[in-house]
Design an enzyme around this catalytic site. Structure first.
Site, PDB file in Angstrom:
ATOM      1  CG  ASP A  86      16.216 -74.654  37.177  1.00  0.00           C
ATOM      2  OD1 ASP A  86      15.452 -73.747  36.809  1.00  0.00           O
ATOM      3  OD2 ASP A  86      15.888 -75.854  37.228  1.00  0.00           O
ATOM      4  CD  GLU A 137       9.045 -72.190  41.354  1.00  0.00           C
ATOM      5  OE1 GLU A 137       8.335 -73.076  41.880  1.00  0.00           O
ATOM      6  OE2 GLU A 137       9.245 -72.112  40.125  1.00  0.00           O
TER       7      GLU A 137
END
Length: 538
Positions: free
Chosen positions: A15, A184
């Site tokens: 991430d 997302e």
């Protein structure tokens, strides 16, 4: 000529979020259930990176709990504006979304400002050219025309001085592909005449992807790029050397070039992802006012031509630690915040006490909004696996009694672990290799989660000496466990199947951790295991 070598940050560093301040680049990653949290890296050339801190520590009241290995802190966004660095993130072990700030990216970072009015996951901040701040998030905000709300992306003005929304959220996008799973990780950028929205969709595993939309109005409904997804490897099947590509953030260089960082996974035979999700980099060009990732191939490559920025090469992480320092190096991690001082670094050793908590406990369903639990940590101190092949070893002095055990552990998510330990079996001192696996049908954050953990002793040998050198060699799909009185006189105990703790159902959310532990396995004890040194060559 220099080259970009992917992954730029190998191992369990998923991430990625990136920003540039002058000639300096900073990158933050998820840490899930590890303590300290949110590792932060610095680079001058985008090719070589050095960790400069962990953003979340006890100093800013970081609370994290161990559960199944893939919960906790995930998907941070790192941004900079007017002399202040910002991290917005969610902590599923604590109070949800929060923001921390710092003037110096190496710290100290502020106490968390919890965001009661920011719902959803993967929240992001955007500072426009005029310095105004906005928050972006996800949720069931898109009406598909039937009255059923589906996942989408929302945007709202944000009062960054007081950490609260300054207006109502507006839905700006649903998904690039009709009905795509999990839109997302939204990021908004103002580049030229357009505002750009980059998101991930398809889920974070095999069908992961990067998509982009744009609008000339910040609060407009964003136009979908007809070329979406602009980066994915899902069409390559399980033969791809790089899989699960998605979750991108983009940055420009001082000389006007553009690059994207994103997560992806390397795999053995297309399914064994022991390294977890790693951080990659690719060049970005602009055509027809759209970003073009990895021009010419459209695929994430293991290498590219260098960035052309002045190279700055940092010292690599140390392979050997003799525990002379009382302060652990930045690469050492704990599983859950250690609220009791069960360990001690320094005086040329690491001591770990046999507390009652063990490395393998029943898997729990995710429970949001519960009070902090101060006993949910495990007596385990470890480093990330960063390559498929490695050699890990330690010298341990320990005489167990009763239920106590200590040694080396290879830990994956969902109670998938190998332990190479000293223990007492039927009154006799032994060295043994123990395999733990778990059965489960659904994931812990879904209703009705149930699991069953299995334990199997796969090898055992009598061993009476107080001190032993334990070694694990990873080679392709095997772990080779060896032991002896010294590094120079090791003998193999057993070779095992490494994929048993990295099956497809474990996925790639977490990477394998390699480290040392001691436990009373349900009984608290003052006995301790002393580790003289630890080495990890990979």
């Amino acid at each position: 000529m220099s080259e970009i070598k992917n992954p730029i940050i190998p191992g369990y560093y998923p991430d990625p979020s990136i920003c540039r301040v002058g000639d300096d680049f900073y990158l933050a990653c998820s840490s899930f259930e590890l303590y300290p949290g949110i590792p932060l890296f610095h680079s001058k050339d985008l090719m070589h990176w050095e960790q400069i801190c962990n953003i979340m520590t006890a100093d800013n009241d970081f609370h994290i709990e161990e559960s199944y290995g893939a919960n906790g802190v995930m998907a941070p966004t790192l941004r900079y504006c007017n002399g202040i660095f910002y991290i917005i993130n969610a902590n599923f072990s604590d109070k949800g979304n929060f923001i921390v700030t710092a003037e110096d990216p190496a710290g100290p970072w502020s106490q968390p400002h919890y965001l009661d009015d920011v719902p959803g996951i993967d929240a992001s901040l955007f500072f426009d050219d005029d310095g105004k701040c906005y928050v972006i998030g996800t949720g069931n905000v898109w009406d598909n025309g039937t009255g059923v709300m589906e996942r989408g992306i929302w945007l709202a003005p944000y009062d960054i001085e007081n950490f609260r929304m300054a207006g109502e959220p507006v839905t700006i996008f649903n998904s690039a592909l009709r009905g795509a799973a999990s839109p997302e990780s939204p990021h908004v950028y103002h580049i030229g005449d357009y505002y750009y929205l980059i998101i991930a969709e398809g889920g974070t595993e095999h069908y992961h992807s990067v998509a982009v939309a744009r609008s000339k109005e910040l609060f407009g409904f964003y136009e979908n790029n007809p070329a979406n997804p602009i980066m994915t490897h899902r069409m390559m099947g399980t033969r791809a050397k790089i899989m699960n590509v998605g979750h991108a953030d983009i940055v420009d260089t001082p000389d006007g070039k553009w690059y994207a960082v994103m997560l992806a996974s390397r795999a053995i035979e297309g399914k064994y992802k022991s390294l977890g999700r790693e951080t990659y980099l690719c060049p970005v060009e602009w055509e027809w006012d759209w970003p073009l990732f990895s021009p010419e191939t459209g695929l994430l490559q293991l290498s590219y031509e260098g960035t052309g920025l002045p190279e700055t090469v940092y010292e690599p992480e140390a392979a050997f630690d003799d525990f002379d320092s009382e302060t652990p190096a930045l690469y050492w991690t704990f599983w859950g915040r250690p609220y009791s001082k069960y360990y001690k670094f320094g005086d040329s050793r690491l001591d770990i006490r046999c507390i009652a908590r063990s490395l393998v406990t029943p898997l729990e369903p995710v429970q949001l909004g519960i009070p902090r639990r101060f006993d949910h940590y495990k007596p385990y101190i470890a480093r990330r696996q960063r390559e498929f092949d490695f050699t890990a070893a330690t010298e341990m002095t320990f005489t167990p009694a009763d239920t106590e055990s200590a040694g080396l552990a290879l830990v994956q998510a969902f109670n998938h672990q190998y332990h190479f330990e000293r223990a007492v079996v039927e009154g006799r001192q032994v060295l043994q290799v123990v395999l733990y696996t778990a059965d489960f049908q659904s994931l812990p954050f879904l209703p009705g989660f149930e699991s069953e953990t299995h334990r199997e002793v796969v090898a055992s040998v009598p061993y009476d000496a107080e001190t032993v050198v334990l070694q694990v060699v990873s080679k392709d799909k095997e772990y080779i466990f060896s032991y002896g009185a010294s590094k120079e006189e090791l003998q193999e105990l057993i070779t095992v199947d490494a994929t048993l703790i990295n099956p497809e159902k474990v996925g790639c959310m977490a990477g394998t951790m390699i480290g040392m532990y001691a436990t009373g396995n349900g009984k608290d004890s003052d006995n301790k295991a002393s580790f003289d040194w630890f080495s990890l060559e990979q």
